[in-house]
Design a protein around this motif. Structure first.
Motif, mmCIF file in Angstrom:
data_model
loop_
_atom_site.group_PDB
_atom_site.id
_atom_site.type_symbol
_atom_site.label_atom_id
_atom_site.label_comp_id
_atom_site.label_asym_id
_atom_site.label_seq_id
_atom_site.Cartn_x
_atom_site.Cartn_y
_atom_site.Cartn_z
ATOM 1 N N TYR A 330 0.852 -1.192 0.000
ATOM 2 C CA TYR A 330 0.000 0.000 0.000
ATOM 3 C C TYR A 330 0.885 1.238 0.000
ATOM 4 C CZ TYR A 330 -2.626 3.842 2.184
ATOM 5 O OH TYR A 330 -3.169 5.067 2.485
ATOM 6 N N GLY A 331 0.478 2.198 -0.768
ATOM 7 C CA GLY A 331 1.177 3.474 -0.799
ATOM 8 C C GLY A 331 0.444 4.428 -1.716
ATOM 9 N N LEU A 332 1.051 5.555 -1.967
ATOM 10 C CA LEU A 332 0.465 6.578 -2.819
ATOM 11 C C LEU A 332 1.571 7.184 -3.665
ATOM 12 C CD1 LEU A 332 -0.629 7.041 0.396
ATOM 13 C CD2 LEU A 332 -2.364 8.312 -0.853
ATOM 14 N N THR A 333 1.183 7.969 -4.663
ATOM 15 C CA THR A 333 2.177 8.705 -5.425
ATOM 16 C C THR A 333 3.018 9.556 -4.473
ATOM 17 O OG1 THR A 333 0.671 8.807 -7.315
ATOM 18 C CG2 THR A 333 2.515 10.345 -7.314
ATOM 19 N N GLU A 334 2.367 10.093 -3.448
ATOM 20 C CA GLU A 334 3.056 10.982 -2.509
ATOM 21 C C GLU A 334 4.069 10.256 -1.615
ATOM 22 O OE1 GLU A 334 -0.968 12.936 -3.369
ATOM 23 O OE2 GLU A 334 -0.130 10.916 -3.224
ATOM 24 N N SER A 335 4.042 8.921 -1.598
ATOM 25 C CA SER A 335 4.995 8.167 -0.762
ATOM 26 C C SER A 335 5.943 7.336 -1.619
ATOM 27 C CB SER A 335 4.251 7.272 0.239
ATOM 28 O OG SER A 335 3.466 6.310 -0.427
ATOM 29 N N TYR A 336 6.220 7.805 -2.841
ATOM 30 C CA TYR A 336 7.165 7.151 -3.744
ATOM 31 C C TYR A 336 6.684 5.752 -4.154
ATOM 32 C CZ TYR A 336 10.560 10.747 -2.289
ATOM 33 O OH TYR A 336 11.208 11.942 -2.018
ATOM 34 N N GLY A 337 5.384 5.526 -4.064
ATOM 35 C CA GLY A 337 4.854 4.195 -4.309
ATOM 36 C C GLY A 337 4.594 3.499 -2.988
ATOM 37 N N PRO A 338 4.808 2.172 -2.918
ATOM 38 C CA PRO A 338 4.452 1.436 -1.696
ATOM 39 C C PRO A 338 5.377 1.763 -0.539
ATOM 40 C CG PRO A 338 5.621 0.005 -3.214
ATOM 41 C CD PRO A 338 5.380 1.285 -3.946
ATOM 42 N N ALA A 339 4.767 2.058 0.608
ATOM 43 C CA ALA A 339 5.537 2.318 1.825
ATOM 44 C C ALA A 339 4.997 1.493 2.983
ATOM 45 C CB ALA A 339 5.481 3.808 2.170
ATOM 46 N N VAL A 340 3.997 0.654 2.677
ATOM 47 C CA VAL A 340 3.364 -0.207 3.683
ATOM 48 C C VAL A 340 3.267 -1.604 3.087
ATOM 49 C CG1 VAL A 340 1.253 -0.618 5.029
ATOM 50 C CG2 VAL A 340 2.045 1.727 4.631
ATOM 51 N N VAL A 341 3.529 -2.628 3.898
ATOM 52 C CA VAL A 341 3.531 -4.003 3.401
ATOM 53 C C VAL A 341 2.753 -4.908 4.349
ATOM 54 C CG1 VAL A 341 5.742 -4.485 4.544
ATOM 55 C CG2 VAL A 341 4.966 -5.969 2.681
ATOM 56 N N ASN A 342 2.016 -5.836 3.773
ATOM 57 C CA ASN A 342 1.353 -6.855 4.564
ATOM 58 C C ASN A 342 2.392 -7.938 4.889
ATOM 59 O OD1 ASN A 342 -0.143 -9.228 5.350
ATOM 60 N ND2 ASN A 342 -1.974 -8.297 4.480
ATOM 61 N N ALA A 343 3.187 -7.662 5.899
ATOM 62 C CA ALA A 343 4.271 -8.578 6.280
ATOM 63 C C ALA A 343 3.658 -9.878 6.796
ATOM 64 C CB ALA A 343 5.154 -7.929 7.341
ATOM 65 N N TRP A 344 3.944 -10.956 6.105
ATOM 66 C CA TRP A 344 3.270 -12.233 6.356
ATOM 67 C C TRP A 344 3.961 -13.012 7.476
ATOM 68 C CZ3 TRP A 344 -1.383 -13.392 4.928
ATOM 69 C CH2 TRP A 344 -1.855 -14.723 4.967
#
Length: 543
Positions: A330-344
């Motif tokens: 998960y992320g946004l253009t404003e966060s350089y793309g993904p900055a959050v991960v569903n760490a399994w």
């Protein structure tokens, strides 16, 4: 007040112990350490890291000779081709800022981006002439145009300028030193938001953020030495989530792909031993719905990273069966793309399919390079309870958050109000700290005073075997204020009636959350696969 200590005396920041962070050094290291490693594959083309580095330096030298330097904008209208990779290094090597244009925008939008970003140079692929030609005609001061003629493209399209890309590179020196940023806060790229809200803004990245997010990808995506990466994610989208810079860290191989089609994807994965790829949920649909004639046995399990809407249980099961391990980002253009991960967690593997899907639906935890991630009350900024129920706004802070919006101080100030970047996404925080999106703030449907998550209704529709895609928006209602209106795209050859789908939802949702109207047809999407809900809201209002 800061107290002076023994560690503040005679231990100064000097050139020997401090250099601005930048991803540009990653390529130089890869070229020196693994000069013969294959860096780029495109059709029959193979280029080593030594060759890639030399071409990027040629590009930088040729641009510098034309007067391009710090703070200038170089725009590119390119597919996922070798030239696009070269621009991610060659342009910032001059101190200039790279603006990767969305190849699916219309001429008016492209003209806006070129004018607003004050592009001095435009490097454009012949395929996009039908858009670029009218866009340039709208400009009072068009940029210098350089045409890229990709050997893998054999379709229509006229050249728009007088310079050929390869001839332009020949003007540059393969030993050109280039320049590193004086300050890691210097801008490295300009990305316009994708337009799901109808209001694109120019998001400015800095060298520090690009360098850190690139490293964050290495850690988060478990990239070992020499991974093979298939370019199914558009490189114009958040600079390809910074993967053009990431792969140099581990001397990986870029496998270029002009068009995302199931047959070519399977063929390239099988032929080149692809280990990783990224994409929107629509790419997963292409892979698992591909006919047997287009499929190829995969040499090993392939890591697939997806963002946007959480993958439905049926899609996750189909991807597992097809040989893919899916990770939700998960992320946004404003966060350089993904900055959050569903760490399994390994023990989640023992859960049932529906239980695993519920875990996969969560956006997750922060990247190691993001300093702050929380769900907070948008008015008081107080953190919401970690109960998985209380709704708040997802907020971020840290070094992989944009500098701000170009020429838009009001929007920048609003986005950073209170010391946090306000994503505009509404979500909850679970007891284990994992966040889960419930909706965009503008997409929450308030019906009879009750909040309805459009994501929850979409997820119910997604579970129907005939549904390929679904989007739910608010439709004005004289009695309830708003009611859910669902736009549904069926799978090829599938059939379903509106009443049947509403009945299906009745088995999964509370009665007040049921869609009152269902409209069938193809959903309008951005080039990155996101549904353009602002268009659907207009359709719903029009009845």
């Amino acid at each position: 007040m800061r107290r002076d200590s023994i560690y503040d005396r005679d231990l100064d920041r000097v050139q020997a112990n401090h250099q601005p962070l930048t991803p540009l050094g990653y390529l130089e290291r890869a070229a020196r350490t693994f000069p013969d490693q294959v860096a780029v594959i495109h059709g029959p083309l193979r280029r080593s890291y030594a060759e890639l580095d030399a071409r990027c330096r040629r590009l930088a030298g040729a641009l510098a000779a034309r007067g391009i330097g710090r703070g200038d904008t170089v725009a590119v209208m390119l597919a996922n081709t070798p030239a696009m990779i070269e621009c991610h290094y060659g342009v910032p090597m001059t101190g200039a800022v790279l603006n990767t244009l969305n190849t699916r925008l219309d001429a008016a939008a492209i003209a806006f981006c070129l004018g607003h970003g004050e592009a001095k140079v435009l490097i454009t692929d012949r395929e996009f002439a039908r858009t670029i030609g009218p866009a340039l005609a709208r400009l009072d001061a068009p940029p210098l145009v350089i045409d890229y003629d990709d050997p893998e493209y054999d379709g229509p399209g006229e050249r728009q300028g007088t310079l050929d890309y390869e001839a332009f590179l020949a003007e540059g020196d393969p030993e050109h030193a280039g320049v590193l940023p004086d300050d890691e806060w210097d801008a490295i790229s300009l990305n316009y938001t994708s337009g799901t809200t109808g209001d694109p803004k120019g998001v400015v990245y800095h060298h520090r953020g690009a360098a850190l997010l690139a490293l964050g990808n290495v850690v988060t995506c478990n990239l070992g030495q020499h991974p093979v990466y298939l370019w199914t994610l558009p490189m114009f989208h958040c600079n390809g989530w910074c993967f053009p810079w990431t792969l140099s860290v581990v001397a990986g191989t870029h496998v270029c792909l002009r068009q995302v089609r199931a047959g070519p994807m399977y063929a390239l994965m099988a032929e080149h031993g692809v280990t990783h790829l990224c994409g929107a949920p629509i790419v997963m649909q292409l892979l698992i719905n591909a006919p047997e004639t287009e499929r190829r046995p995969l040499p090993h399990r392939v890591a697939f990273f997806t963002a946007a809407a959480p993958p439905p249980e049926a899609v996750l099961a189909g991807m597992r069966e097809a040989g893919f391990d899916v990770t939700h980002l998960y992320g946004l253009t404003e966060s350089y793309g993904p900055a959050v991960v569903n760490a399994w967690h390994a023990d989640w593997d023992a859960l049932s399919g529906p239980e695993q899907a519920a875990k996969k639906a969560r956006q997750g935890v922060r990247y190691p390079v993001l300093e702050g991630l929380d769900v907070r009350d948008p008015e008081t900024l107080a953190p919401v309870p970690a109960d998985g129920q209380t709704l708040g706004e997802v907020m971020m802070r840290g070094n992989v958050v944009m500098r701000g919006y170009l020429k838009n101080p009001k929007a920048t100030e609003a986005a950073f109000r209170g010391g946090w970047f306000r994503t505009g996404d509404l979500g909850v925080k679970h007891p284990d700290g994992y966040i889960q999106l419930k909706d965009r703030s503008k997409d929450i449907i308030i019906s009879g005073g009750e909040n309805i998550s459009s994501i929850e209704v979409e997820d119910a529709l997604f579970k129907h075997p005939a549904v390929a895609a679904a989007a739910v928006v608010a439709r004005p209602d004289p009695k309830w204020g708003e009611t859910p209106c669902a736009f549904v795209e069926l799978k090829p050859g599938a059939e379903a009636e509106a009443e049947a789908l509403i009945g299906w939802c009745r088995e999964h949702l509370a009665p007040y959350k049921l869609p009152r109207h269902i409209v069938f047809g193809e959903l309008p999407k951005t080039s990155t696969g996101k549904v353009q809900k602002f268009i659907l809201r207009e359709r719903a209002r029009e009845g």
